[in-house]
Design a protein around this motif. Structure first.
Motif, PDB file in Angstrom:
ATOM      1  N   LYS A  72       0.845  -1.185   0.000  1.00  0.00           N
ATOM      2  CA  LYS A  72       0.000   0.000   0.000  1.00  0.00           C
ATOM      3  C   LYS A  72       0.887   1.243   0.000  1.00  0.00           C
ATOM      4  O   LYS A  72       2.001   1.229   0.529  1.00  0.00           O
ATOM      5  N   ILE A  73       0.379   2.318  -0.593  1.00  0.00           N
ATOM      6  CA  ILE A  73       1.095   3.587  -0.654  1.00  0.00           C
ATOM      7  C   ILE A  73       0.428   4.571   0.309  1.00  0.00           C
ATOM      8  O   ILE A  73      -0.783   4.783   0.250  1.00  0.00           O
ATOM      9  N   VAL A  74       1.239   5.141   1.167  1.00  0.00           N
ATOM     10  CA  VAL A  74       0.767   6.136   2.126  1.00  0.00           C
ATOM     11  C   VAL A  74       1.359   7.483   1.739  1.00  0.00           C
ATOM     12  O   VAL A  74       2.584   7.620   1.612  1.00  0.00           O
ATOM     13  N   SER A  75       0.516   8.477   1.552  1.00  0.00           N
ATOM     14  CA  SER A  75       0.974   9.803   1.127  1.00  0.00           C
ATOM     15  C   SER A  75       1.724  10.505   2.261  1.00  0.00           C
ATOM     16  O   SER A  75       1.687  10.082   3.417  1.00  0.00           O
ATOM     17  N   GLU A  76       2.387  11.619   1.884  1.00  0.00           N
ATOM     18  CA  GLU A  76       3.173  12.371   2.864  1.00  0.00           C
ATOM     19  C   GLU A  76       2.302  12.941   3.985  1.00  0.00           C
ATOM     20  O   GLU A  76       2.747  13.046   5.133  1.00  0.00           O
ATOM     21  N   TYR A  77       1.076  13.305   3.670  1.00  0.00           N
ATOM     22  CA  TYR A  77       0.189  13.906   4.663  1.00  0.00           C
ATOM     23  C   TYR A  77      -0.701  12.874   5.348  1.00  0.00           C
ATOM     24  O   TYR A  77      -1.652  13.240   6.051  1.00  0.00           O
ATOM     25  N   ARG A  84      -3.901  -5.762  13.087  1.00  0.00           N
ATOM     26  CA  ARG A  84      -3.581  -7.156  12.769  1.00  0.00           C
ATOM     27  C   ARG A  84      -4.353  -8.060  13.720  1.00  0.00           C
ATOM     28  O   ARG A  84      -4.119  -8.077  14.924  1.00  0.00           O
ATOM     29  N   LEU A  85      -5.328  -8.774  13.151  1.00  0.00           N
ATOM     30  CA  LEU A  85      -6.246  -9.586  13.941  1.00  0.00           C
ATOM     31  C   LEU A  85      -6.943  -8.755  15.025  1.00  0.00           C
ATOM     32  O   LEU A  85      -7.133  -9.194  16.154  1.00  0.00           O
ATOM     33  N   GLY A  86      -7.277  -7.520  14.676  1.00  0.00           N
ATOM     34  CA  GLY A  86      -8.020  -6.654  15.576  1.00  0.00           C
ATOM     35  C   GLY A  86      -7.180  -5.832  16.522  1.00  0.00           C
ATOM     36  O   GLY A  86      -7.729  -5.004  17.258  1.00  0.00           O
ATOM     37  N   ARG A  87      -5.857  -6.039  16.534  1.00  0.00           N
ATOM     38  CA  ARG A  87      -4.983  -5.290  17.429  1.00  0.00           C
ATOM     39  C   ARG A  87      -4.075  -4.373  16.606  1.00  0.00           C
ATOM     40  O   ARG A  87      -3.709  -4.700  15.481  1.00  0.00           O
ATOM     41  N   VAL A  88      -3.736  -3.242  17.226  1.00  0.00           N
ATOM     42  CA  VAL A  88      -2.892  -2.273  16.531  1.00  0.00           C
ATOM     43  C   VAL A  88      -1.503  -2.869  16.372  1.00  0.00           C
ATOM     44  O   VAL A  88      -0.863  -3.275  17.355  1.00  0.00           O
ATOM     45  N   ASP A  89      -1.017  -2.909  15.147  1.00  0.00           N
ATOM     46  CA  ASP A  89       0.285  -3.491  14.852  1.00  0.00           C
ATOM     47  C   ASP A  89       1.400  -2.552  15.309  1.00  0.00           C
ATOM     48  O   ASP A  89       1.452  -1.394  14.887  1.00  0.00           O
ATOM     49  N   SER A  90       2.272  -3.021  16.179  1.00  0.00           N
ATOM     50  CA  SER A  90       3.459  -2.327  16.695  1.00  0.00           C
ATOM     51  C   SER A  90       3.115  -1.058  17.468  1.00  0.00           C
ATOM     52  O   SER A  90       3.994  -0.318  17.844  1.00  0.00           O
ATOM     53  N   GLY A  91       1.825  -0.776  17.687  1.00  0.00           N
ATOM     54  CA  GLY A  91       1.423   0.326  18.536  1.00  0.00           C
ATOM     55  C   GLY A  91       1.605   1.705  17.956  1.00  0.00           C
ATOM     56  O   GLY A  91       1.439   2.696  18.656  1.00  0.00           O
ATOM     57  N   GLN A  92       1.962   1.836  16.690  1.00  0.00           N
ATOM     58  CA  GLN A  92       2.148   3.152  16.101  1.00  0.00           C
ATOM     59  C   GLN A  92       1.762   3.121  14.630  1.00  0.00           C
ATOM     60  O   GLN A  92       1.711   2.059  14.007  1.00  0.00           O
ATOM     61  N   ALA A  93       1.498   4.304  14.090  1.00  0.00           N
ATOM     62  CA  ALA A  93       1.082   4.402  12.698  1.00  0.00           C
ATOM     63  C   ALA A  93       2.279   4.266  11.767  1.00  0.00           C
ATOM     64  O   ALA A  93       3.419   4.538  12.146  1.00  0.00           O
ATOM     65  N   LYS A  94       2.016   3.854  10.538  1.00  0.00           N
ATOM     66  CA  LYS A  94       3.055   3.660   9.536  1.00  0.00           C
ATOM     67  C   LYS A  94       2.938   4.719   8.454  1.00  0.00           C
ATOM     68  O   LYS A  94       1.865   5.254   8.189  1.00  0.00           O
ATOM     69  N   GLY A  95       4.077   4.978   7.812  1.00  0.00           N
ATOM     70  CA  GLY A  95       4.104   5.899   6.694  1.00  0.00           C
ATOM     71  C   GLY A  95       4.947   7.122   7.012  1.00  0.00           C
ATOM     72  O   GLY A  95       5.433   7.290   8.126  1.00  0.00           O
ATOM     73  N   PRO A  96       5.160   7.963   5.985  1.00  0.00           N
ATOM     74  CA  PRO A  96       4.672   7.819   4.598  1.00  0.00           C
ATOM     75  C   PRO A  96       5.566   6.899   3.776  1.00  0.00           C
ATOM     76  O   PRO A  96       6.661   6.555   4.186  1.00  0.00           O
ATOM     77  N   GLY A  97       5.081   6.525   2.585  1.00  0.00           N
ATOM     78  CA  GLY A  97       5.830   5.649   1.698  1.00  0.00           C
ATOM     79  C   GLY A  97       5.082   4.352   1.450  1.00  0.00           C
ATOM     80  O   GLY A  97       3.847   4.295   1.501  1.00  0.00           O
ATOM     81  N   LEU A  98       5.855   3.295   1.192  1.00  0.00           N
ATOM     82  CA  LEU A  98       5.284   1.975   0.942  1.00  0.00           C
ATOM     83  C   LEU A  98       5.203   1.190   2.243  1.00  0.00           C
ATOM     84  O   LEU A  98       6.144   1.186   3.038  1.00  0.00           O
ATOM     85  N   ILE A  99       4.089   0.525   2.459  1.00  0.00           N
ATOM     86  CA  ILE A  99       3.934  -0.349   3.613  1.00  0.00           C
ATOM     87  C   ILE A  99       3.471  -1.714   3.131  1.00  0.00           C
ATOM     88  O   ILE A  99       2.832  -1.840   2.078  1.00  0.00           O
TER      89      ILE A  99
END
Length: 306
Positions: A72-77, A84-99
């Motif tokens: 998936k592509i996440v924009s700069e803004y 992941r299975l209903g739980r927040v993965d790694s506890g923080q948001a990802k991006g920007p860029g490719l995930i």
């Protein structure tokens, strides 16, 4: 290539889960899991392994077509919150860029970090001095913590909107009409501070709050206009009276000067005639001194007697 991609995917899949287990191991005493929680966590771990294996098999069998669903592509803004299975993965948001995500396990929710604005509809309020008015405003805010804005509140935009309406009504209800009309900047700043403190737990930063318009009833507007007009008339009369007083004082001083020099009065008379003749006047009045008329009539009477 497909087998290597599956191995890399497995590492990516298991790394956040291992980090979560490590974080659970170092929790403080008051945050330690109970026996029931530990049982749920173990069952979650077994289910996680089964679904992860199936997901990796599907990704490997459909490689490279699975890349269209895994990347998936996440924009700069924007920031992506991955569940992941209903739980927040790694506890923080990802991006920007490719995930990289797993279609069978992950759910992605993108959060916009740009400043968002909305108008508060006109609110009917009753001021502290029992005057009804209609007030509207505009609010500018942005998301500063994407994860909290998703996990702590269902709809952060609607919640902020409703809270802004309530805060506007409650705050203006403690102000008088004169304060609302003259201290808009201070009221806006106070409202912005209250909203920022209330929405901080939602991951929202309220940047600006501005009051747009204050509308009063027609009868009150007419009454205020009449009061302002009466006040202006009173000030105008006072100014005119001061002017008359100053003019009378100046005329008294001028009369004293002319009394000392009779020729000055004649010069003033000639200057007045010059001013009148410059205009298109058909009639000009010549004032005659009474002493001159007395002399003329006296001479006329003496000649008639002789």
């Amino acid at each position: 290539p497909g087998f290597g991609f599956v191995i890399c995917s497995a590492k990516v899949l298991l790394e956040p889960w291992r980090n979560r287990r490590g974080q659970m191991a170092v929790r403080p005493r008051h945050m330690q899991l109970t026996s029931d929680d530990e049982g749920d966590n173990e069952s979650y771990g077994c289910c996680f392994y089964i679904l992860a294996t199936l997901s990796l098999l599907v990704i490997g069998l459909t490689f490279p077509f699975s890349l269209f669903f895994c990347i998936k592509i996440v924009s700069e803004y924007e920031r992506a919150v991955i569940f992941r299975l209903g739980r927040v993965d790694s506890g923080q948001a990802k991006g920007p860029g490719l995930i990289f995500i797993f279609p069978c396990l992950d759910t992605v929710k993108k959060i916009d970090l740009r400043t968002i604005s909305f108008d508060i509809p006109p609110q009917e309020i009753l001021t502290r001095d029992s005057v009804s008015a209609t007030v509207d405003a505009v609010v500018y805010y942005r998301i500063q913590n994407p994860t909290i804005s998703v996990t702590e509140v269902e709809n952060v935009a609607m919640s902020t909107f409703l809270l802004a309406q309530t805060t506007l009504r409650n705050m203006l209800g403690t102000k008088t009409l004169a304060e609302i009309l003259t201290d808009r900047e201070a009221i806006s700043h106070e409202m912005q501070t209250q909203l920022d403190e209330a929405t901080d737990k939602w991951g929202v930063k309220v940047e600006i709050v501005e009051m747009k318009d204050v509308r009063l009833p027609k009868q009150l507007q007419r009454a205020m206009a009449a009061e302002a007009e009466a006040s202006r008339d009173a000030r105008a009369k006072v100014i005119a009276a001061d002017g008359e007083q100053n003019a009378a004082r100046a005329l008294r001083e001028a009369a004293a000067v002319l009394d000392q020099s009779p020729a000055a009065l004649q010069l003033r008379y000639l200057q007045t005639l010059t001013t009148i003749s410059a205009q298109n006047n058909h009639t000009i009045m010549f004032p005659l001194p009474l002493s001159l008329l007395r002399d003329l009539f006296g001479r006329g009477g003496g000649g008639g007697g002789t």
